[in-house]
Design a protein around this motif. Structure first.
Motif, PDB file in Angstrom:
ATOM      1  N   LEU A 108       0.843  -1.192   0.000  1.00  8.01           N
ATOM      2  CA  LEU A 108       0.000   0.000   0.000  1.00  8.01           C
ATOM      3  C   LEU A 108       0.882   1.247   0.000  1.00  8.01           C
ATOM      4  CD1 LEU A 108      -2.940   1.068   0.193  1.00  8.01           C
ATOM      5  CD2 LEU A 108      -2.612   1.150   2.679  1.00  8.01           C
ATOM      6  N   PRO A 109       0.783   2.090  -1.027  1.00  9.62           N
ATOM      7  CA  PRO A 109       1.601   3.311  -1.075  1.00  9.62           C
ATOM      8  C   PRO A 109       1.313   4.240   0.093  1.00  9.62           C
ATOM      9  CG  PRO A 109       0.621   2.848  -3.227  1.00  9.62           C
ATOM     10  CD  PRO A 109      -0.028   1.916  -2.242  1.00  9.62           C
ATOM     11  N   ASP A 110       2.308   5.039   0.461  1.00  9.99           N
ATOM     12  CA  ASP A 110       2.175   5.939   1.605  1.00  9.99           C
ATOM     13  C   ASP A 110       1.057   6.950   1.421  1.00  9.99           C
ATOM     14  OD1 ASP A 110       4.277   4.657   2.821  1.00  9.99           O
ATOM     15  OD2 ASP A 110       5.774   6.156   2.251  1.00  9.99           O
ATOM     16  N   GLU A 111       0.784   7.352   0.169  1.00 12.24           N
ATOM     17  CA  GLU A 111      -0.188   8.408  -0.063  1.00 12.24           C
ATOM     18  C   GLU A 111      -1.639   7.935  -0.008  1.00 12.24           C
ATOM     19  OE1 GLU A 111       1.285   7.016  -4.174  1.00 12.24           O
ATOM     20  OE2 GLU A 111       2.116   7.397  -2.167  1.00 12.24           O
ATOM     21  N   VAL A 112      -1.866   6.632   0.099  1.00  8.48           N
ATOM     22  CA  VAL A 112      -3.232   6.107   0.147  1.00  8.48           C
ATOM     23  C   VAL A 112      -3.648   5.917   1.605  1.00  8.48           C
ATOM     24  CG1 VAL A 112      -4.790   4.236  -0.512  1.00  8.48           C
ATOM     25  CG2 VAL A 112      -2.955   4.933  -2.064  1.00  8.48           C
ATOM     26  N   PRO A 113      -4.656   6.627   2.093  1.00  6.02           N
ATOM     27  CA  PRO A 113      -5.106   6.441   3.481  1.00  6.02           C
ATOM     28  C   PRO A 113      -5.557   4.996   3.714  1.00  6.02           C
ATOM     29  CG  PRO A 113      -6.070   8.422   2.522  1.00  6.02           C
ATOM     30  CD  PRO A 113      -5.430   7.680   1.397  1.00  6.02           C
ATOM     31  N   PHE A 114      -5.393   4.531   4.928  1.00  8.98           N
ATOM     32  CA  PHE A 114      -5.754   3.143   5.240  1.00  8.98           C
ATOM     33  C   PHE A 114      -7.233   2.871   4.972  1.00  8.98           C
ATOM     34  CE2 PHE A 114      -1.957   3.637   8.015  1.00  8.98           C
ATOM     35  CZ  PHE A 114      -1.197   2.594   7.506  1.00  8.98           C
ATOM     36  N   GLU A 115      -8.097   3.859   5.268  1.00  8.63           N
ATOM     37  CA  GLU A 115      -9.524   3.653   5.059  1.00  8.63           C
ATOM     38  C   GLU A 115      -9.838   3.385   3.585  1.00  8.63           C
ATOM     39  OE1 GLU A 115      -9.080   6.478   8.573  1.00  8.63           O
ATOM     40  OE2 GLU A 115      -8.117   6.123   6.636  1.00  8.63           O
ATOM     41  N   GLN A 116      -9.103   4.030   2.695  1.00 18.86           N
ATOM     42  CA  GLN A 116      -9.270   3.774   1.264  1.00 18.86           C
ATOM     43  C   GLN A 116      -8.521   2.515   0.845  1.00 18.86           C
ATOM     44  OE1 GLN A 116      -8.251   7.277  -1.028  1.00 18.86           O
ATOM     45  NE2 GLN A 116      -9.276   8.635   0.430  1.00 18.86           N
ATOM     46  N   GLY A 117      -7.391   2.267   1.470  1.00 21.77           N
ATOM     47  CA  GLY A 117      -6.592   1.091   1.138  1.00 21.77           C
ATOM     48  C   GLY A 117      -7.322  -0.213   1.388  1.00 21.77           C
ATOM     49  N   ALA A 118      -8.179  -0.230   2.423  1.00 18.16           N
ATOM     50  CA  ALA A 118      -8.925  -1.455   2.718  1.00 18.16           C
ATOM     51  C   ALA A 118      -9.872  -1.820   1.577  1.00 18.16           C
ATOM     52  CB  ALA A 118      -9.706  -1.283   4.025  1.00 18.16           C
ATOM     53  N   ILE A 119     -10.332  -0.825   0.826  1.00 19.88           N
ATOM     54  CA  ILE A 119     -11.242  -1.073  -0.297  1.00 19.88           C
ATOM     55  C   ILE A 119     -10.544  -1.885  -1.382  1.00 19.88           C
ATOM     56  CG2 ILE A 119     -12.677   0.033  -2.068  1.00 19.88           C
ATOM     57  CD1 ILE A 119     -12.840   2.490  -0.246  1.00 19.88           C
ATOM     58  N   LEU A 120      -9.217  -1.851  -1.419  1.00 27.18           N
ATOM     59  CA  LEU A 120      -8.470  -2.522  -2.487  1.00 27.18           C
ATOM     60  C   LEU A 120      -8.639  -4.032  -2.467  1.00 27.18           C
ATOM     61  CD1 LEU A 120      -5.224  -0.379  -2.357  1.00 27.18           C
ATOM     62  CD2 LEU A 120      -6.978  -0.371  -4.128  1.00 27.18           C
ATOM     63  N   GLN A 121      -9.222  -4.589  -1.406  1.00 29.51           N
ATOM     64  CA  GLN A 121      -9.538  -6.009  -1.422  1.00 29.51           C
ATOM     65  C   GLN A 121     -10.448  -6.344  -2.598  1.00 29.51           C
ATOM     66  OE1 GLN A 121     -12.465  -7.825  -0.755  1.00 29.51           O
ATOM     67  NE2 GLN A 121     -11.636  -9.832  -0.236  1.00 29.51           N
ATOM     68  N   LEU A 122     -11.239  -5.368  -3.049  1.00 32.97           N
ATOM     69  CA  LEU A 122     -12.139  -5.573  -4.185  1.00 32.97           C
ATOM     70  C   LEU A 122     -11.412  -5.594  -5.519  1.00 32.97           C
ATOM     71  CD1 LEU A 122     -14.995  -3.066  -3.281  1.00 32.97           C
ATOM     72  CD2 LEU A 122     -15.001  -5.536  -2.919  1.00 32.97           C
ATOM     73  N   LEU A 123     -10.250  -4.971  -5.569  1.00 32.28           N
ATOM     74  CA  LEU A 123      -9.592  -4.777  -6.857  1.00 32.28           C
ATOM     75  C   LEU A 123      -9.213  -6.077  -7.561  1.00 32.28           C
ATOM     76  CD1 LEU A 123      -8.647  -2.820  -8.956  1.00 32.28           C
ATOM     77  CD2 LEU A 123      -6.579  -2.395  -7.614  1.00 32.28           C
ATOM     78  N   PRO A 124      -8.625  -7.064  -6.873  1.00 33.07           N
ATOM     79  CA  PRO A 124      -8.363  -8.324  -7.571  1.00 33.07           C
ATOM     80  C   PRO A 124      -9.616  -8.969  -8.145  1.00 33.07           C
ATOM     81  CG  PRO A 124      -7.082  -8.230  -5.549  1.00 33.07           C
ATOM     82  CD  PRO A 124      -8.031  -7.063  -5.521  1.00 33.07           C
ATOM     83  N   LEU A 125     -10.762  -8.820  -7.451  1.00 28.43           N
ATOM     84  CA  LEU A 125     -12.021  -9.336  -7.991  1.00 28.43           C
ATOM     85  C   LEU A 125     -12.365  -8.641  -9.304  1.00 28.43           C
ATOM     86  CD1 LEU A 125     -14.260  -9.472  -4.786  1.00 28.43           C
ATOM     87  CD2 LEU A 125     -13.291 -11.419  -6.010  1.00 28.43           C
ATOM     88  N   ALA A 126     -12.224  -7.317  -9.315  1.00 31.32           N
ATOM     89  CA  ALA A 126     -12.533  -6.562 -10.525  1.00 31.32           C
ATOM     90  C   ALA A 126     -11.548  -6.868 -11.644  1.00 31.32           C
ATOM     91  CB  ALA A 126     -12.535  -5.067 -10.213  1.00 31.32           C
ATOM     92  N   VAL A 127     -10.301  -7.120 -11.286  1.00 33.18           N
ATOM     93  CA  VAL A 127      -9.301  -7.504 -12.287  1.00 33.18           C
ATOM     94  C   VAL A 127      -9.712  -8.804 -12.966  1.00 33.18           C
ATOM     95  CG1 VAL A 127      -6.914  -8.305 -12.604  1.00 33.18           C
ATOM     96  CG2 VAL A 127      -7.382  -6.274 -11.211  1.00 33.18           C
ATOM     97  N   HIS A 128     -10.091  -9.803 -12.162  1.00 32.97           N
ATOM     98  CA  HIS A 128     -10.513 -11.088 -12.728  1.00 32.97           C
ATOM     99  C   HIS A 128     -11.829 -10.962 -13.487  1.00 32.97           C
ATOM    100  CE1 HIS A 128      -7.524 -13.923 -11.422  1.00 32.97           C
ATOM    101  NE2 HIS A 128      -7.540 -13.433 -10.200  1.00 32.97           N
ATOM    102  N   ALA A 129     -12.759 -10.187 -12.949  1.00 36.13           N
ATOM    103  CA  ALA A 129     -14.071 -10.074 -13.575  1.00 36.13           C
ATOM    104  C   ALA A 129     -13.991  -9.463 -14.971  1.00 36.13           C
ATOM    105  CB  ALA A 129     -14.996  -9.239 -12.698  1.00 36.13           C
ATOM    106  N   THR A 130     -13.032  -8.575 -15.181  1.00 34.96           N
ATOM    107  CA  THR A 130     -12.929  -7.870 -16.466  1.00 34.96           C
ATOM    108  C   THR A 130     -11.835  -8.439 -17.371  1.00 34.96           C
ATOM    109  OG1 THR A 130     -11.459  -6.225 -15.468  1.00 34.96           O
ATOM    110  CG2 THR A 130     -13.810  -5.725 -15.472  1.00 34.96           C
ATOM    111  N   ARG A 131     -11.316  -9.596 -17.043  1.00 32.34           N
ATOM    112  CA  ARG A 131     -10.210 -10.128 -17.858  1.00 32.34           C
ATOM    113  C   ARG A 131     -10.637 -10.460 -19.283  1.00 32.34           C
ATOM    114  NH1 ARG A 131     -11.676 -14.312 -14.301  1.00 32.34           N
ATOM    115  NH2 ARG A 131     -12.169 -16.335 -15.250  1.00 32.34           N
ATOM    116  N   GLY A 132     -11.948 -10.605 -19.506  1.00 29.52           N
ATOM    117  CA  GLY A 132     -12.428 -10.884 -20.862  1.00 29.52           C
ATOM    118  C   GLY A 132     -12.813  -9.649 -21.645  1.00 29.52           C
TER     119      GLY A 132
END
Length: 331
Positions: A108-132
């Motif tokens: 997690l980069p220093d400039e991303v607040p932890f409250e926003q950083g926790a949302i990134l758990q969704l990002l791998p899901l979105a990466v896989h969902a849009t791979r097609g």
């Protein structure tokens, strides 16, 4: 340490003297700085614990950001003091410390607040969902909650030529326009309304997870199009599909699941690069922050949602919680 435990249906209890987990081989102990509430899984576990078998098996509180406190034998990617986000921990993030496998930890980069950083758990899901999604594709995303918005953003970054965002709520659709939707469509949630959203899109993404929204995606896509199951079917666990229509249209399908650790690692690496690119619009997704002891208030706020009731059942709510997307809980 303090830790919330899900002990029954709509019953969470704060323990004040829980033991701090000890990391084993290839495990990481994270001092939790924020844990966002999963609008689908956490709420389904909370409302259906004891009624759906899988609701007692998932990790309640799994969207974590924090600082590495200690590492177990064999860990090489992170060291104590490193800021991280976690893709599904081994222990709840509604606590002062959480345990995770090293392979599930992203930087997690220093400039991303932890409250926003926790949302990134969704990002791998979105990466896989849009791979097609391919360059120039026309994409429809049904459901503009946090994971739907993340999938919309990923579709835009992958080069979709036109993105249609669909939801029950005008306020959420305003967020969709900010994140890259070319067209927004407010619907009443009925099958008839959903069928009229778009005609012949290349990719239709179900970011809700109900029988109605999944079947709508089958109707929306063109011949040989792609249907993506992103929303988790925690409430209606069995879905009936018209396989004759599916066969006639020659449709393809995939989910957002990460069946192998290699896929999980690749998605986390992609997520890390995307975070550094500052193209995710995380501040638009975070709407509320609560202290850990107020987790029951956060659950109550998010529970005012139509999505928590079976598709064919009369519900006390017409749509999602009012002006609410991601809610962060901070120890």
């Amino acid at each position: 340490m303090r830790r919330y435990e899900l002990v029954g249906r709509r019953d969470i209890r704060l323990v004040t003297d829980a033991p701090v987990p000890v990391p084993g081989p290839l495990e990481v102990l994270v001092r939790v700085r924020a844990c966002t509430v999963c609008n689908r899984s956490d709420l389904a576990y909370y409302h259906y614990y004891g009624e759906r078998e899988h609701c007692a098996q998932g990790c309640f509180g799994h969207e974590v950001a924090g600082v590495v406190e200690a590492v177990g034998p064999g860990v090489t990617r992170v060291a104590p003091g490193r800021r991280v986000f976690v893709r599904t921990p081994l222990t709840t993030g509604y606590a002062e410390f959480a345990l995770a496998r090293e392979i599930a930890v992203g930087l997690l980069p220093d400039e991303v607040p932890f409250e926003q950083g926790a949302i990134l758990q969704l990002l791998p899901l979105a990466v896989h969902a849009t791979r097609g999604v391919r360059l120039g594709d026309r994409v429809a995303v049904i459901g503009q909650g946090p994971v739907g918005l993340m999938a919309l953003r990923m579709a835009a970054l992958r080069g979709a030529s036109r993105i249609t965002a669909v939801d029950l709520d005008d306020w959420r659709l305003d967020r969709s326009a900010l994140l890259g939707a070319d067209t927004t469509r407010r619907v009443d949630g009925s099958a008839a309304a959903l069928r009229e959203v778009a005609d012949g899109v290349d990719v239709a993404i179900d970011a809700v997870g109900t029988p109605t929204t999944l079947n709508a995606c089958v109707d929306l896509v063109r011949q040989n199009g792609l249907v993506v199951m992103l929303g988790t079917h925690h409430v209606d666990t069995h879905v009936t599909l018209d396989l004759v229509t599916w066969e006639r249209k020659g449709l393809r399908v995939h989910s957002s699941a990460e069946p192998l650790d290699t896929a999980r690692a690749e998605a986390l690496a992609t997520a890390e690069r995307l975070v550094r690119s500052k193209e995710l619009y995380l501040p638009e997704l975070l709407t509320h922050t609560y202290p850990l002891e107020d987790l029951p208030k956060a659950m109550e706020q998010l529970s005012a949602s139509r999505a928590l009731y079976p598709d064919g059942e009369q519900a006390p709510y017409d749509g999602p919680p009012h002006r609410t997307l991601k809610v962060a809980v901070v120890p």
